[in-house]
Design an enzyme around this catalytic site. Sequence first.
Site, PDB file in Angstrom:
ATOM      1  N   ASP A  82      42.728  38.632  29.290  1.00  0.00           N
ATOM      2  CA  ASP A  82      42.487  38.174  30.723  1.00  0.00           C
ATOM      3  C   ASP A  82      42.537  36.514  29.733  1.00  0.00           C
ATOM      4  O   ASP A  82      41.584  36.545  29.025  1.00  0.00           O
ATOM      5  CB  ASP A  82      40.868  38.456  30.946  1.00  0.00           C
ATOM      6  CG  ASP A  82      40.423  37.785  32.283  1.00  0.00           C
ATOM      7  OD1 ASP A  82      41.667  37.388  32.893  1.00  0.00           O
ATOM      8  OD2 ASP A  82      39.494  37.511  32.089  1.00  0.00           O
ATOM      9  N   ASP A 104      47.342  32.279  29.393  1.00  0.00           N
ATOM     10  CA  ASP A 104      46.997  31.349  30.514  1.00  0.00           C
ATOM     11  C   ASP A 104      47.569  30.101  30.265  1.00  0.00           C
ATOM     12  O   ASP A 104      46.472  28.921  28.863  1.00  0.00           O
ATOM     13  CB  ASP A 104      45.215  31.488  30.646  1.00  0.00           C
ATOM     14  CG  ASP A 104      44.983  30.272  31.993  1.00  0.00           C
ATOM     15  OD1 ASP A 104      45.982  29.590  32.237  1.00  0.00           O
ATOM     16  OD2 ASP A 104      43.732  30.296  32.235  1.00  0.00           O
ATOM     17  N   SER A 211      34.738  38.110  42.172  1.00  0.00           N
ATOM     18  CA  SER A 211      33.908  38.284  42.769  1.00  0.00           C
ATOM     19  C   SER A 211      33.655  37.791  43.659  1.00  0.00           C
ATOM     20  O   SER A 211      33.258  36.193  43.944  1.00  0.00           O
ATOM     21  CB  SER A 211      33.158  38.372  41.513  1.00  0.00           C
ATOM     22  OG  SER A 211      33.070  38.539  40.344  1.00  0.00           O
TER      23      SER A 211
HETATM   24  P1  13P Z   1      34.461  36.386  38.393  1.00  0.00           P
HETATM   25  O1  13P Z   1      33.822  36.355  37.688  1.00  0.00           O
HETATM   26  O2  13P Z   1      34.293  35.440  39.748  1.00  0.00           O
HETATM   27  O3  13P Z   1      34.831  37.583  39.334  1.00  0.00           O
HETATM   28  O4  13P Z   1      36.157  36.170  37.926  1.00  0.00           O
HETATM   29  C1  13P Z   1      37.021  36.640  36.657  1.00  0.00           C
HETATM   30  C2  13P Z   1      38.128  36.438  37.138  1.00  0.00           C
HETATM   31  O5  13P Z   1      38.943  36.396  37.433  1.00  0.00           O
HETATM   32  C3  13P Z   1      38.496  37.133  34.863  1.00  0.00           C
HETATM   33  O6  13P Z   1      39.733  36.443  34.903  1.00  0.00           O
HETATM   34  O1  G3H Z   2      37.437  33.877  33.571  1.00  0.00           O
HETATM   35  C1  G3H Z   2      36.869  34.577  33.098  1.00  0.00           C
HETATM   36  C2  G3H Z   2      36.353  35.437  32.968  1.00  0.00           C
HETATM   37  O2  G3H Z   2      34.570  35.592  33.604  1.00  0.00           O
HETATM   38  C3  G3H Z   2      35.694  35.693  31.464  1.00  0.00           C
HETATM   39  O3  G3H Z   2      34.672  34.798  30.948  1.00  0.00           O
HETATM   40  O4  G3H Z   2      34.859  34.337  28.645  1.00  0.00           O
HETATM   41  O5  G3H Z   2      32.236  34.236  29.581  1.00  0.00           O
HETATM   42  O6  G3H Z   2      34.576  36.030  28.649  1.00  0.00           O
HETATM   43  P1  G3H Z   2      34.305  34.675  29.581  1.00  0.00           P
HETATM   44 ZN    ZN Z   3      40.433  34.871  35.838  1.00  0.00          ZN
END
Ligand code: 13P
Ligand code: G3H
Ligand code: ZN
Length: 284
Positions: A82, A104, A211
């Site tokens: 991610d 990203d 979320s």
């Molecule tokens: P939220 O934490 O707002 O659910 O977003 C998650 C996200 O987009 C991770 O890439």
């Molecule tokens: O988009 C970001 C995710 O919620 C991950 O968050 O970098 O704190 O693990 P993090």
């Molecule tokens: Zn994200």
Amino acid sequence: MTLVSLRTLLDAAQAGKYAIGAFNCNNMEVVQAIVAAAEEARSPVILQASQGAIKYAGLDYIVSMVKAAAAKATVPMALHLDHGTDFNTIMACIRAGFTSVMFDGSKYEKEENIARTKEIVKIAHAVGVSVEGEIGKIGGVEDDIAVDERDAMLTPVPDAIEFYEATGVDALAMSFGTAHGPYKLPPKLDLDRIAAVHQKTGAPLVMHGGSGVPEEDVRKGIELGIRKVNIDTELRQAFLAEVRRQLAERPDELDPRKIFAPAREVLKEHIKEKMRLFGCAGKA
Ligand code: 13P
Ligand code: G3H
Ligand code: ZN
């Protein structure tokens, strides 16, 4: 079952017009909750780890936990990076067994983002790994951005189309009104923007900041082309709310398992609800 690529999951989601939940994981209890939810809901699922998660748990631990879960699972699962911003981390993830990576490049100008994303796509696709790209910046609610400023940050439709066609990414993240973190007010989604990009390109679109998005908006977004919904904050909230409740109820408890096991259970039920909302429940 071995881990499958994101592309495999997205092709099925596209055909069935549903979205797949992509749930962030940082530790064993969260991995177990996600996989147990997927099994009980008979749902395909994406487990995703951020660079922060990798720093916290270790790349080897993340991959080992998810592979252990996948080996026993009877539903298809992908392991996805991610918000990968670092080339070396992306390469390390591919090498370690991730079946999908997000690059990203949203901090770069469009041309440079396209060039860097194309490079990742070339390498990842050569070894069967999928790629999610991002065009336009998806902010955080903590960024304290005024509403008109946020509107100005929404990804222009021609940019999204150009980026998707030029890079060959498997999934496209763009800015259409969501933000990372807990919303102070419900977000205002630009559904027309989602529809315009999806109709023109057929791109599987990703909803970041999933979320707290009102259920009706999530449903409409999926009707219009959202195929992956990222959820992190709600998992943190659900897990920690139960941890706090357990600790308050039993302040003298000495066994962390007695606190984490019910939190894992609460989390699993929360994720199953999301899978029903996204339409991926029953699709595995
Ligand atoms: P939220 O934490 O707002 O659910 O977003 C998650 C996200 O987009 C991770 O890439
Ligand atoms: O988009 C970001 C995710 O919620 C991950 O968050 O970098 O704190 O693990 P993090
Ligand atoms: Zn994200």
